[in-house]
Design a protein around this motif. Structure first.
Motif, PDB file in Angstrom:
ATOM      1  N   ALA A   1       0.869  -1.178   0.000  1.00 22.11           N
ATOM      2  CA  ALA A   1       0.000   0.000   0.000  1.00 22.11           C
ATOM      3  C   ALA A   1       0.901   1.221   0.000  1.00 22.11           C
ATOM      4  N   VAL A   2       0.357   2.351  -0.467  1.00 17.00           N
ATOM      5  CA  VAL A   2       1.144   3.587  -0.455  1.00 17.00           C
ATOM      6  C   VAL A   2       0.360   4.696   0.225  1.00 17.00           C
ATOM      7  N   GLY A   3       1.105   5.671   0.720  1.00 15.01           N
ATOM      8  CA  GLY A   3       0.463   6.846   1.310  1.00 15.01           C
ATOM      9  C   GLY A   3       0.905   7.085   2.736  1.00 15.01           C
TER      10      GLY A   3
ATOM     11  N   ALA B   1      -1.277  -5.071  12.126  1.00 19.81           N
ATOM     12  CA  ALA B   1      -2.086  -5.067  10.886  1.00 19.81           C
ATOM     13  C   ALA B   1      -2.434  -6.494  10.480  1.00 19.81           C
ATOM     14  N   ASN B   2      -3.615  -6.634   9.913  1.00 24.14           N
ATOM     15  CA  ASN B   2      -4.065  -7.935   9.413  1.00 24.14           C
ATOM     16  C   ASN B   2      -3.400  -8.202   8.052  1.00 24.14           C
ATOM     17  N   PRO B   3      -2.601  -9.255   7.930  1.00 26.12           N
ATOM     18  CA  PRO B   3      -1.936  -9.524   6.648  1.00 26.12           C
ATOM     19  C   PRO B   3      -2.757 -10.401   5.711  1.00 26.12           C
TER      20      PRO B   3
ATOM     21  N   TYR C   1      -1.439  -7.313  -7.662  1.00 24.71           N
ATOM     22  CA  TYR C   1      -2.257  -7.876  -6.583  1.00 24.71           C
ATOM     23  C   TYR C   1      -1.962  -7.111  -5.311  1.00 24.71           C
ATOM     24  N   GLU C   2      -3.037  -6.621  -4.676  1.00 27.66           N
ATOM     25  CA  GLU C   2      -2.857  -5.802  -3.483  1.00 27.66           C
ATOM     26  C   GLU C   2      -4.085  -5.934  -2.594  1.00 27.66           C
ATOM     27  N   PRO C   3      -3.924  -5.699  -1.291  1.00 29.59           N
ATOM     28  CA  PRO C   3      -5.115  -5.642  -0.452  1.00 29.59           C
ATOM     29  C   PRO C   3      -5.946  -4.433  -0.865  1.00 29.59           C
ATOM     30  N   SER C   4      -7.241  -4.448  -0.554  1.00 28.63           N
ATOM     31  CA  SER C   4      -8.087  -3.332  -0.975  1.00 28.63           C
ATOM     32  C   SER C   4      -7.908  -2.102  -0.087  1.00 28.63           C
ATOM     33  N   HIS C   5      -7.247  -2.303   1.039  1.00 33.83           N
ATOM     34  CA  HIS C   5      -7.080  -1.168   1.970  1.00 33.83           C
ATOM     35  C   HIS C   5      -5.845  -0.347   1.629  1.00 33.83           C
ATOM     36  N   GLY C   6      -5.655   0.732   2.420  1.00 36.07           N
ATOM     37  CA  GLY C   6      -4.505   1.594   2.223  1.00 36.07           C
ATOM     38  C   GLY C   6      -3.382   1.284   3.198  1.00 36.07           C
ATOM     39  N   SER C   7      -2.538   2.275   3.431  1.00 33.06           N
ATOM     40  CA  SER C   7      -1.301   2.069   4.193  1.00 33.06           C
ATOM     41  C   SER C   7      -1.507   2.173   5.700  1.00 33.06           C
ATOM     42  N   ALA C   8      -2.732   2.475   6.125  1.00 34.17           N
ATOM     43  CA  ALA C   8      -3.099   2.501   7.553  1.00 34.17           C
ATOM     44  C   ALA C   8      -2.013   3.118   8.436  1.00 34.17           C
ATOM     45  N   PRO C   9      -1.679   4.378   8.206  1.00 32.68           N
ATOM     46  CA  PRO C   9      -0.604   4.988   9.007  1.00 32.68           C
ATOM     47  C   PRO C   9      -0.903   4.964  10.506  1.00 32.68           C
ATOM     48  N   ASP C  10      -2.202   4.902  10.839  1.00 34.73           N
ATOM     49  CA  ASP C  10      -2.571   4.925  12.278  1.00 34.73           C
ATOM     50  C   ASP C  10      -2.094   3.688  13.030  1.00 34.73           C
ATOM     51  N   ILE C  11      -1.836   2.585  12.335  1.00 33.05           N
ATOM     52  CA  ILE C  11      -1.375   1.370  13.040  1.00 33.05           C
ATOM     53  C   ILE C  11      -0.015   0.885  12.516  1.00 33.05           C
TER      54      ILE C  11
ATOM     55  N   PRO D   1       2.484   9.920  -2.844  1.00 29.78           N
ATOM     56  CA  PRO D   1       2.607   8.458  -2.920  1.00 29.78           C
ATOM     57  C   PRO D   1       1.518   7.783  -3.748  1.00 29.78           C
ATOM     58  N   GLU D   2       0.277   8.283  -3.654  1.00 30.13           N
ATOM     59  CA  GLU D   2      -0.851   7.637  -4.336  1.00 30.13           C
ATOM     60  C   GLU D   2      -0.662   7.620  -5.850  1.00 30.13           C
ATOM     61  N   GLN D   3       0.170   8.565  -6.367  1.00 24.98           N
ATOM     62  CA  GLN D   3       0.404   8.587  -7.819  1.00 24.98           C
ATOM     63  C   GLN D   3       1.088   7.309  -8.290  1.00 24.98           C
TER      64      GLN D   3
HETATM   65  N1  LIG Z   1      -3.880   1.105  -2.870  1.00 23.08           N
HETATM   66  C1  LIG Z   1      -3.349   1.925  -1.978  1.00 23.08           C
HETATM   67  O1  LIG Z   1      -2.139   1.956  -1.832  1.00 23.08           O
HETATM   68  C2  LIG Z   1      -4.220   2.783  -1.148  1.00 23.08           C
HETATM   69  C3  LIG Z   1      -3.666   3.822  -0.454  1.00 23.08           C
HETATM   70  N2  LIG Z   1      -4.439   4.590   0.373  1.00 23.08           N
HETATM   71  C4  LIG Z   1      -3.719   5.597   1.177  1.00 23.08           C
HETATM   72  O2  LIG Z   1      -3.534   5.054   2.491  1.00 23.08           O
HETATM   73  C5  LIG Z   1      -3.469   6.117   3.433  1.00 23.08           C
HETATM   74  C6  LIG Z   1      -4.452   5.881   4.570  1.00 23.08           C
HETATM   75  O3  LIG Z   1      -5.764   5.956   4.054  1.00 23.08           O
HETATM   76  P1  LIG Z   1      -7.084   5.644   4.884  1.00 23.08           P
HETATM   77  O4  LIG Z   1      -8.166   6.423   4.282  1.00 23.08           O
HETATM   78  O5  LIG Z   1      -6.804   5.792   6.323  1.00 23.08           O
HETATM   79  O6  LIG Z   1      -7.425   4.105   4.544  1.00 23.08           O
HETATM   80  P2  LIG Z   1      -6.789   2.759   5.085  1.00 23.08           P
HETATM   81  O7  LIG Z   1      -7.431   1.666   4.322  1.00 23.08           O
HETATM   82  O8  LIG Z   1      -5.304   2.818   5.060  1.00 23.08           O
HETATM   83  O9  LIG Z   1      -7.252   2.679   6.625  1.00 23.08           O
HETATM   84  C7  LIG Z   1      -8.603   2.811   7.025  1.00 23.08           C
HETATM   85  C8  LIG Z   1      -8.794   2.170   8.403  1.00 23.08           C
HETATM   86  O10 LIG Z   1      -8.687   0.748   8.260  1.00 23.08           O
HETATM   87  C9  LIG Z   1      -7.659   0.236   9.067  1.00 23.08           C
HETATM   88  N3  LIG Z   1      -6.950  -0.813   8.321  1.00 23.08           N
HETATM   89  C10 LIG Z   1      -6.573  -0.763   7.015  1.00 23.08           C
HETATM   90  N4  LIG Z   1      -5.926  -1.873   6.691  1.00 23.08           N
HETATM   91  C11 LIG Z   1      -5.882  -2.651   7.776  1.00 23.08           C
HETATM   92  C12 LIG Z   1      -5.333  -3.949   8.056  1.00 23.08           C
HETATM   93  N5  LIG Z   1      -4.686  -4.668   7.136  1.00 23.08           N
HETATM   94  N6  LIG Z   1      -5.459  -4.430   9.315  1.00 23.08           N
HETATM   95  C13 LIG Z   1      -6.116  -3.746  10.254  1.00 23.08           C
HETATM   96  N7  LIG Z   1      -6.662  -2.531  10.050  1.00 23.08           N
HETATM   97  C14 LIG Z   1      -6.544  -1.982   8.828  1.00 23.08           C
HETATM   98  C15 LIG Z   1      -6.740   1.415   9.380  1.00 23.08           C
HETATM   99  O11 LIG Z   1      -6.034   1.219  10.578  1.00 23.08           O
HETATM  100  C16 LIG Z   1      -7.716   2.588   9.402  1.00 23.08           C
HETATM  101  O12 LIG Z   1      -8.297   2.680  10.679  1.00 23.08           O
HETATM  102  C17 LIG Z   1      -3.749   7.388   2.634  1.00 23.08           C
HETATM  103  O13 LIG Z   1      -2.526   8.002   2.329  1.00 23.08           O
HETATM  104  C18 LIG Z   1      -4.446   6.883   1.385  1.00 23.08           C
HETATM  105  O14 LIG Z   1      -4.298   7.743   0.287  1.00 23.08           O
HETATM  106  C19 LIG Z   1      -5.767   4.341   0.570  1.00 23.08           C
HETATM  107  C20 LIG Z   1      -6.367   3.316  -0.098  1.00 23.08           C
HETATM  108  C21 LIG Z   1      -5.652   2.470  -1.034  1.00 23.08           C
END
Ligand SMILES: NC(=O)C1=CN([C@@H]2O[C@H](COP(=O)(O)OP(=O)(O)OC[C@H]3O[C@@H](n4cnc5c(N)ncnc54)[C@H](O)[C@@H]3O)[C@@H](O)[C@H]2O)C=CC1
Ligand SMILES: CC(C)CC(=O)C(=O)O
Ligand SMILES: [Mg+2]
Length: 356
Positions: free
Chosen positions: A67-69, A291-293, A275-285, A82-84
């Motif tokens: 993930a990026v960001g 993080a769930n892999p 192939y990538e998870p649908s989520h982002g880089s979750a900077p908060d954790i 990073p998202e670019q």
């Molecule tokens: N394909 C990519 O690389 C993507 C990048 N981003 C970027 O990621 C950064 C964070 O974006 P957010 O809107 O916060 O979305 P996010 O998906 O990174 O996180 C949203 C929430 O879900 C939780 N979460 C995400 N993945 C998790 C995991 N594997 N295990 C447990 N908890 C998980 C995070 O801790 C957060 O509370 C931004 O810079 C965004 O632009 C966002 C979506 C996709």
């Protein structure tokens, strides 16, 4: 077989390391090469998608992406953010078809925020067009407002557009995928308001003539968002544009218990893919080892199935994930009373140990 490993930022390196560990445990001889991407690419080479990284991704048989960001890069000019990197990879590799399967593993019925009876047995496939729509449309920017009550002020603008061929090819992907499932496609649009999506609806309807064995319904995106949480099991295949698919797939993630459970495949016309998870880089954790892999590990399984032709190995990974969930192992995002809380690395190790 060469796999490009692009871990990226935030939790990207932690979760990608677990997927690499699982791939290495399969007994195949993969050639894996890593490169910086996203904020890591910018920090190392001054660009989120460094030339060497793009070259590696193009040469490889498949790409595994983390993930990026990172919020610290949010003030950079857009081209350097990073998202670019992920947008650039999708465009440069022509990855127009994004498959996001939302499956609820029975053991996680209690982890979803929705009632078990609403989500149990869930198995839907979201197909998101990935290289068009308002995410890529030009012109875009900030300019002087040319008319109306705010004339002369600054305005931000983007362009939503879809070419006929772009709609046709993603519609074919959706109908063909439905043929291997329950033979139902819901095309999600906003045809009641947007010219682009009336055109989308017309073209999808036309492509459907070639797939009369598949049922097609059209649904407005606002209703689709509501139906996804009201009665998600009524869907089989959802096909939609880039932005609606981005939003709806995050909502669908929670039906599976956590966004950490939702894998994805982004494919070109020849099934070469990223192939990538649908989520982002979750900077908060990030950096906490929590993080769930599993979404990334399941994305690696999709890579074996779609791009590398290793169906049995893909099955091995998916079955191992089912076993660790049956053992009660849970990262904090899917943890519930009675289950065993584990970290990112422990979860990766457990999947390796569960490979049969
Ligand atoms: N394909 C990519 O690389 C993507 C990048 N981003 C970027 O990621 C950064 C964070 O974006 P957010 O809107 O916060 O979305 P996010 O998906 O990174 O996180 C949203 C929430 O879900 C939780 N979460 C995400 N993945 C998790 C995991 N594997 N295990 C447990 N908890 C998980 C995070 O801790 C957060 O509370 C931004 O810079 C965004 O632009 C966002 C979506 C996709
Ligand atoms: C940079 C974004 C378009 C990534 C995203 O949110 C996604 O692909 O789900
Ligand atoms: Mg998203």
């Amino acid at each position: 077989m060469k796999i490009a490993i692009l871990p990226g930022d935030g939790i990207g390196p932690e979760i990608t390391a677990q997927a690499v560990k699982v791939l290495n445990a399969l007994g195949e001889s993969f050639e894996m090469e890593s490169a910086e991407v996203g904020g890591a690419g910018y920090a190392a080479h001054g660009h989120p998608l460094p030339e060497g990284t793009l070259k590696l991704a193009k040469e490889a048989d498949a790409v595994l992406f983390g993930a990026v960001g990172d919020y610290k890069y949010d003030t950079l000019e857009r081209a350097l953010r990073p998202e670019q990197a992920i947008l650039g990879l999708r465009r440069e590799l022509n990855l127009f078809a994004n498959l996001r399967p939302a499956i609820l593993y029975p053991e996680l019925a209690g982890a979803s925020t929705l009632k078990p009876e609403v989500v149990s047995g869930l198995d839907i496939l979201i197909i998101r067009e990935l290289t068009g729509d308002i995410y890529f449309g030009k012109p875009r920017g900030v300019r002087e407002c040319p008319d109306g009550p705010f004339k002369g002020q600054r305005e931000g603008f983007d362009t939503m557009r879809y070419a006929e061929g772009e709609i046709r090819r993603i519609a074919h992907v959706a109908f063909q995928a439905a043929r291997k499932r329950d033979k139902r496609v819901t095309s999600v649009d906003k045809a009641n308001v947007l010219e682009t999506f009336q055109f989308w609806r017309d073209i999808v309807t036309d492509v459907h003539k070639e797939y009369q064995d598949v049922a097609l319904e059209h649904m407005y995106v606002d209703n689709a968002a509501m139906q996804l949480v009201r009665a998600p099991k009524k869907f089989d295949v959802i096909v939609t544009g880039n932005m609606f698919g981005d939003i709806l797939s995050d909502a669908a993630a929670m039906l599976t218990g956590s966004i950490g459970m939702l894998p994805s495949a982004s494919l070109d016309a020849n099934n070469k893919g990223l192939y990538e998870p649908s989520h982002g880089s979750a900077p908060d954790i990030a950096g906490q080892g929590v993080a769930n892999p599993l979404a990334t590990i399941l994305s690696a399984a999709m890579m074996l199935r779609f791009s590398l032709g290793l169906t049995e190995q893909a099955d091995r990974i998916e079955n191992a994930v089912k076993r660790v969930l049956a053992q009660g192992l849970r990262t904090p995002d899917i943890h519930e009373a009675g289950s065993t809380k584990v970290g990112t690395e422990e979860m990766g190790n457990a999947v390796v140990a569960a490979l049969a």
